[in-house]
Design a protein around this motif. Structure first.
Motif, PDB file in Angstrom:
ATOM      1  N   GLY A   1      -8.052   4.629 -65.412  1.00 53.66           N
ATOM      2  CA  GLY A   1      -6.764   4.296 -66.009  1.00 53.66           C
ATOM      3  C   GLY A   1      -6.611   2.800 -66.193  1.00 53.66           C
ATOM      4  O   GLY A   1      -7.102   1.995 -65.387  1.00 53.66           O
ATOM      5  N   ALA A   2      -5.919   2.412 -67.257  1.00 57.52           N
ATOM      6  CA  ALA A   2      -5.729   0.984 -67.550  1.00 57.52           C
ATOM      7  C   ALA A   2      -4.964   0.268 -66.442  1.00 57.52           C
ATOM      8  O   ALA A   2      -5.200  -0.918 -66.182  1.00 57.52           O
ATOM      9  N   LYS A   3      -4.072   0.978 -65.766  1.00 58.60           N
ATOM     10  CA  LYS A   3      -3.240   0.339 -64.742  1.00 58.60           C
ATOM     11  C   LYS A   3      -4.078  -0.277 -63.626  1.00 58.60           C
ATOM     12  O   LYS A   3      -3.751  -1.337 -63.094  1.00 58.60           O
ATOM     13  N   GLN A   4      -5.180   0.378 -63.269  1.00 56.79           N
ATOM     14  CA  GLN A   4      -5.967  -0.102 -62.137  1.00 56.79           C
ATOM     15  C   GLN A   4      -7.266  -0.780 -62.545  1.00 56.79           C
ATOM     16  O   GLN A   4      -8.047  -1.192 -61.696  1.00 56.79           O
ATOM     17  N   ALA A   5      -7.481  -0.936 -63.852  1.00 52.71           N
ATOM     18  CA  ALA A   5      -8.732  -1.545 -64.314  1.00 52.71           C
ATOM     19  C   ALA A   5      -8.893  -2.967 -63.793  1.00 52.71           C
ATOM     20  O   ALA A   5      -9.974  -3.358 -63.316  1.00 52.71           O
ATOM     21  N   GLU A   6      -7.836  -3.752 -63.877  1.00 45.36           N
ATOM     22  CA  GLU A   6      -7.944  -5.161 -63.494  1.00 45.36           C
ATOM     23  C   GLU A   6      -8.175  -5.328 -61.994  1.00 45.36           C
ATOM     24  O   GLU A   6      -8.978  -6.152 -61.564  1.00 45.36           O
ATOM     25  N   VAL A   7      -7.461  -4.531 -61.183  1.00 43.95           N
ATOM     26  CA  VAL A   7      -7.644  -4.661 -59.742  1.00 43.95           C
ATOM     27  C   VAL A   7      -9.035  -4.172 -59.336  1.00 43.95           C
ATOM     28  O   VAL A   7      -9.661  -4.731 -58.424  1.00 43.95           O
ATOM     29  N   ILE A   8      -9.567  -3.142 -60.012  1.00 43.98           N
ATOM     30  CA  ILE A   8     -10.932  -2.691 -59.730  1.00 43.98           C
ATOM     31  C   ILE A   8     -11.924  -3.796 -60.062  1.00 43.98           C
ATOM     32  O   ILE A   8     -12.896  -4.024 -59.327  1.00 43.98           O
ATOM     33  N   SER A   9     -11.671  -4.514 -61.151  1.00 44.12           N
ATOM     34  CA  SER A   9     -12.511  -5.654 -61.510  1.00 44.12           C
ATOM     35  C   SER A   9     -12.574  -6.673 -60.376  1.00 44.12           C
ATOM     36  O   SER A   9     -13.656  -7.144 -59.990  1.00 44.12           O
ATOM     37  N   LYS A  10     -11.414  -7.002 -59.828  1.00 45.15           N
ATOM     38  CA  LYS A  10     -11.371  -7.988 -58.742  1.00 45.15           C
ATOM     39  C   LYS A  10     -11.986  -7.435 -57.457  1.00 45.15           C
ATOM     40  O   LYS A  10     -12.643  -8.162 -56.707  1.00 45.15           O
ATOM     41  N   LEU A  11     -11.781  -6.141 -57.211  1.00 46.48           N
ATOM     42  CA  LEU A  11     -12.343  -5.533 -56.008  1.00 46.48           C
ATOM     43  C   LEU A  11     -13.870  -5.507 -56.056  1.00 46.48           C
ATOM     44  O   LEU A  11     -14.536  -5.702 -55.033  1.00 46.48           O
ATOM     45  N   LEU A  12     -14.431  -5.266 -57.219  1.00 44.56           N
ATOM     46  CA  LEU A  12     -15.888  -5.275 -57.345  1.00 44.56           C
ATOM     47  C   LEU A  12     -16.449  -6.641 -56.942  1.00 44.56           C
ATOM     48  O   LEU A  12     -17.456  -6.738 -56.234  1.00 44.56           O
ATOM     49  N   ARG A  13     -15.789  -7.696 -57.381  1.00 47.45           N
ATOM     50  CA  ARG A  13     -16.235  -9.037 -57.024  1.00 47.45           C
ATOM     51  C   ARG A  13     -16.018  -9.306 -55.540  1.00 47.45           C
ATOM     52  O   ARG A  13     -16.854  -9.929 -54.872  1.00 47.45           O
ATOM     53  N   GLY A  14     -14.874  -8.833 -55.014  1.00 40.09           N
ATOM     54  CA  GLY A  14     -14.548  -9.089 -53.614  1.00 40.09           C
ATOM     55  C   GLY A  14     -15.290  -8.214 -52.626  1.00 40.09           C
ATOM     56  O   GLY A  14     -15.317  -8.499 -51.427  1.00 40.09           O
ATOM     57  N   ARG A  15     -15.910  -7.139 -53.099  1.00 45.34           N
ATOM     58  CA  ARG A  15     -16.654  -6.236 -52.223  1.00 45.34           C
ATOM     59  C   ARG A  15     -18.161  -6.329 -52.459  1.00 45.34           C
ATOM     60  O   ARG A  15     -18.929  -6.678 -51.554  1.00 45.34           O
ATOM     61  N   ILE A  16     -18.599  -6.015 -53.683  1.00 51.33           N
ATOM     62  CA  ILE A  16     -20.038  -5.933 -53.948  1.00 51.33           C
ATOM     63  C   ILE A  16     -20.700  -7.298 -53.793  1.00 51.33           C
ATOM     64  O   ILE A  16     -21.810  -7.399 -53.244  1.00 51.33           O
ATOM     65  N   LEU A  17     -20.039  -8.357 -54.245  1.00 46.89           N
ATOM     66  CA  LEU A  17     -20.634  -9.691 -54.107  1.00 46.89           C
ATOM     67  C   LEU A  17     -20.651 -10.173 -52.665  1.00 46.89           C
ATOM     68  O   LEU A  17     -21.261 -11.195 -52.349  1.00 46.89           O
ATOM     69  N   LYS A  18     -19.949  -9.452 -51.781  1.00 51.81           N
ATOM     70  CA  LYS A  18     -19.977  -9.748 -50.344  1.00 51.81           C
ATOM     71  C   LYS A  18     -20.806  -8.697 -49.592  1.00 51.81           C
ATOM     72  O   LYS A  18     -20.713  -8.576 -48.370  1.00 51.81           O
ATOM     73  N   ASP A  19     -21.609  -7.946 -50.345  1.00 51.35           N
ATOM     74  CA  ASP A  19     -22.455  -6.889 -49.764  1.00 51.35           C
ATOM     75  C   ASP A  19     -21.645  -5.824 -49.039  1.00 51.35           C
ATOM     76  O   ASP A  19     -22.066  -5.295 -48.006  1.00 51.35           O
ATOM     77  N   LYS A  20     -20.482  -5.493 -49.592  1.00 47.79           N
ATOM     78  CA  LYS A  20     -19.642  -4.428 -49.054  1.00 47.79           C
ATOM     79  C   LYS A  20     -19.479  -3.358 -50.125  1.00 47.79           C
ATOM     80  O   LYS A  20     -19.377  -3.661 -51.304  1.00 47.79           O
ATOM     81  N   ASN A  21     -19.446  -2.104 -49.713  1.00 48.50           N
ATOM     82  CA  ASN A  21     -19.268  -1.008 -50.659  1.00 48.50           C
ATOM     83  C   ASN A  21     -17.812  -0.884 -51.087  1.00 48.50           C
ATOM     84  O   ASN A  21     -16.889  -1.306 -50.377  1.00 48.50           O
ATOM     85  N   LEU A  22     -17.602  -0.270 -52.246  1.00 51.71           N
ATOM     86  CA  LEU A  22     -16.261   0.042 -52.738  1.00 51.71           C
ATOM     87  C   LEU A  22     -16.261   1.487 -53.213  1.00 51.71           C
ATOM     88  O   LEU A  22     -17.078   1.864 -54.055  1.00 51.71           O
TER      89      LEU A  22
ATOM     90  N   GLY B   1     -11.835  -1.151 -48.844  1.00 47.67           N
ATOM     91  CA  GLY B   1     -13.074  -0.416 -49.048  1.00 47.67           C
ATOM     92  C   GLY B   1     -12.882   0.880 -49.811  1.00 47.67           C
ATOM     93  O   GLY B   1     -13.815   1.405 -50.421  1.00 47.67           O
ATOM     94  N   PHE B   2     -11.645   1.408 -49.779  1.00 46.26           N
ATOM     95  CA  PHE B   2     -11.311   2.646 -50.473  1.00 46.26           C
ATOM     96  C   PHE B   2     -10.064   2.419 -51.318  1.00 46.26           C
ATOM     97  O   PHE B   2      -9.078   1.862 -50.827  1.00 46.26           O
ATOM     98  N   LEU B   3     -10.122   2.827 -52.562  1.00 44.96           N
ATOM     99  CA  LEU B   3      -8.963   2.718 -53.446  1.00 44.96           C
ATOM    100  C   LEU B   3      -8.711   4.078 -54.076  1.00 44.96           C
ATOM    101  O   LEU B   3      -9.598   4.653 -54.711  1.00 44.96           O
ATOM    102  N   PHE B   4      -7.506   4.617 -53.874  1.00 47.28           N
ATOM    103  CA  PHE B   4      -7.145   5.897 -54.475  1.00 47.28           C
ATOM    104  C   PHE B   4      -6.721   5.660 -55.916  1.00 47.28           C
ATOM    105  O   PHE B   4      -5.845   4.838 -56.197  1.00 47.28           O
ATOM    106  N   VAL B   5      -7.371   6.360 -56.837  1.00 44.19           N
ATOM    107  CA  VAL B   5      -7.172   6.141 -58.268  1.00 44.19           C
ATOM    108  C   VAL B   5      -6.704   7.439 -58.913  1.00 44.19           C
ATOM    109  O   VAL B   5      -7.413   8.452 -58.885  1.00 44.19           O
ATOM    110  N   ASP B   6      -5.490   7.421 -59.476  1.00 43.11           N
ATOM    111  CA  ASP B   6      -4.946   8.630 -60.091  1.00 43.11           C
ATOM    112  C   ASP B   6      -5.792   9.075 -61.275  1.00 43.11           C
ATOM    113  O   ASP B   6      -6.104  10.257 -61.427  1.00 43.11           O
TER     114      ASP B   6
ATOM    115  N   GLU C   1     -13.423 -16.679 -49.605  1.00 42.25           N
ATOM    116  CA  GLU C   1     -14.113 -16.751 -48.311  1.00 42.25           C
ATOM    117  C   GLU C   1     -14.386 -15.374 -47.710  1.00 42.25           C
ATOM    118  O   GLU C   1     -15.470 -15.113 -47.197  1.00 42.25           O
ATOM    119  N   ASP C   2     -13.382 -14.496 -47.763  1.00 44.50           N
ATOM    120  CA  ASP C   2     -13.459 -13.227 -47.040  1.00 44.50           C
ATOM    121  C   ASP C   2     -13.833 -12.037 -47.911  1.00 44.50           C
ATOM    122  O   ASP C   2     -14.250 -11.001 -47.395  1.00 44.50           O
TER     123      ASP C   2
END
Length: 353
Positions: free
Chosen positions: A254-275, A227-232, A221-222
């Protein structure tokens, strides 16, 4: 005039705590040598109270993020950084003194703020990359920040300040907060962690299917509040030009944050929000657009994605070493690198990817 009479910020905190604990005398752990004079501990002190509700626990309150004495910050509206941290920790039977690791953790939060200039706000989270209590057998490897349930914002002679409660969370809870929002996840799990009291022995909230359903519904829904993710591990390698072609530019993650970036892209870009992914040398911003492409502007790279490109990219962003392209994004490829998790001594304790 004595220091006691000029400690107007300190007195304001004490007054707020008296309204909760009446005449209970807290255990107070002060700092002998001020941080400004070379001392090891940045906070002036930490008070610890015994609380019995809703379950027996220690209630830690810091002194030092706000202005405890005379006004020094230019911002007249807020006292110092505008907050003090609190922390509630399960108190074991027959435990008469709070554990030292919790005091050290709060001082470490002080070092982080004083050295980096980054401040904590309600809704923030912080990955500790390991147990919040070193050498403890616990799933809690990160921290979330929310309102203290008993201490409201106060006005002091040096400006207003709020009490922000620090909560121990697990790795999957952190990911849920990143892909939805911190307060939503905490509220969904309030029955498991009443008053957001940290319990090193608890299991993840996401083992409860009602919490999982609430998180999935909130994400759908939300979208994500991150909007900002710090990536080592984040880099932009410029492609080399050859005689007959030009190699693509490469985004390294990095592999550690690949999966969460995947989910963030869907949760941000598909909601017309930048990441924005923020690294030490580069910032890579993803934004929604009908046209897929990229733009370089110094140390900032902008990647424009439509729905189809987001779907394709999010499916390929998995925590496994690899290199791939997105069919509609010309001139850019993605490389997933192994992530090596190290302990405080610098030894690798876990490899992802």
């Amino acid at each position: 005039m004595s220091e006691e009479l000029t400690a107007v910020g300190w007195d304001a905190i004490d007054q707020a705590l008296r309204q909760v604990y009446s005449e209970q005398e807290p255990m107070h752990y002060g700092t002998m040598i001020p941080y400004s004079l070379g001392g090891q501990d940045p906070l002036d002190g930490i008070s610890v109270y015994k609380s019995e509700t809703p379950i027996p626990h220690w209630h830690f309150v810091t002194y030092g993020f706000s202005e405890l004495y005379e006004k020094e910050f230019d911002n007249q509206e807020y006292s110092g950084y505008g907050f003090e941290l609190t922390f509630r920790l399960v108190r074991n039977e027959n435990e008469e003194e709070p554990p030292a690791w919790a005091l050290n953790l709060l001082q470490n939060m002080g070092r982080y703020v004083f050295n980096s200039g980054n401040v904590f706000r309600v809704g923030d989270y912080l990955d500790a990359n390991g147990p919040i209590c070193l050498d403890a057998d616990t799933q809690l490897t990160a921290l979330a920040f929310t309102y203290d349930p008993q201490l409201a914002e106060i006005n002091t002679p040096n400006g207003k300040m709020e009490f922000i409660q620090m909560v121990g969370i697990s790795e999957d809870e952190l990911e849920a907060m990143q892909t939805w929002n911190t307060l939503g996840v905490l509220e969904a799990g309030i029955e498991q962690i009443p008053s957001y009291i940290t319990d090193l022995t608890r299991n993840s909230l996401l083992q409860n299917q009602e919490v999982v359903a609430a998180v999935e519904h909130g994400m759908e829904e939300d979208g994500s509040n991150t909007g900002f993710l710090f990536v080592d591990q984040l880099a932009w390698e410029i492609g080399k030009k050859g005689w007959f072609n030009k190699q693509s530019n490469v985004i390294q993650l990095g592999a550690k944050q690949a999966e969460v970036i995947s989910k963030l892209l869907r949760g941000r870009i598909l909601k017309d929000k930048n990441l924005s992914l923020v690294g030490q040398q580069i910032t890579i911003q993803f934004k929604a657009d009908s046209q897929v492409g990229y733009r370089e502007d110094g140390q900032e790279i902008t990647i424009s994605l439509n729905r189809a490109a987001v779907e394709e990219l999010s499916q390929k962003l998995v925590p496994q070493e690899s290199q791939f392209t997105v069919s509609s994004l010309a001139g850019v490829s993605f490389q997933i690198l192994k992530t090596h998790i190290k302990n405080q001594e610098g030894a690798v304790v876990k490899t992802i990817g």
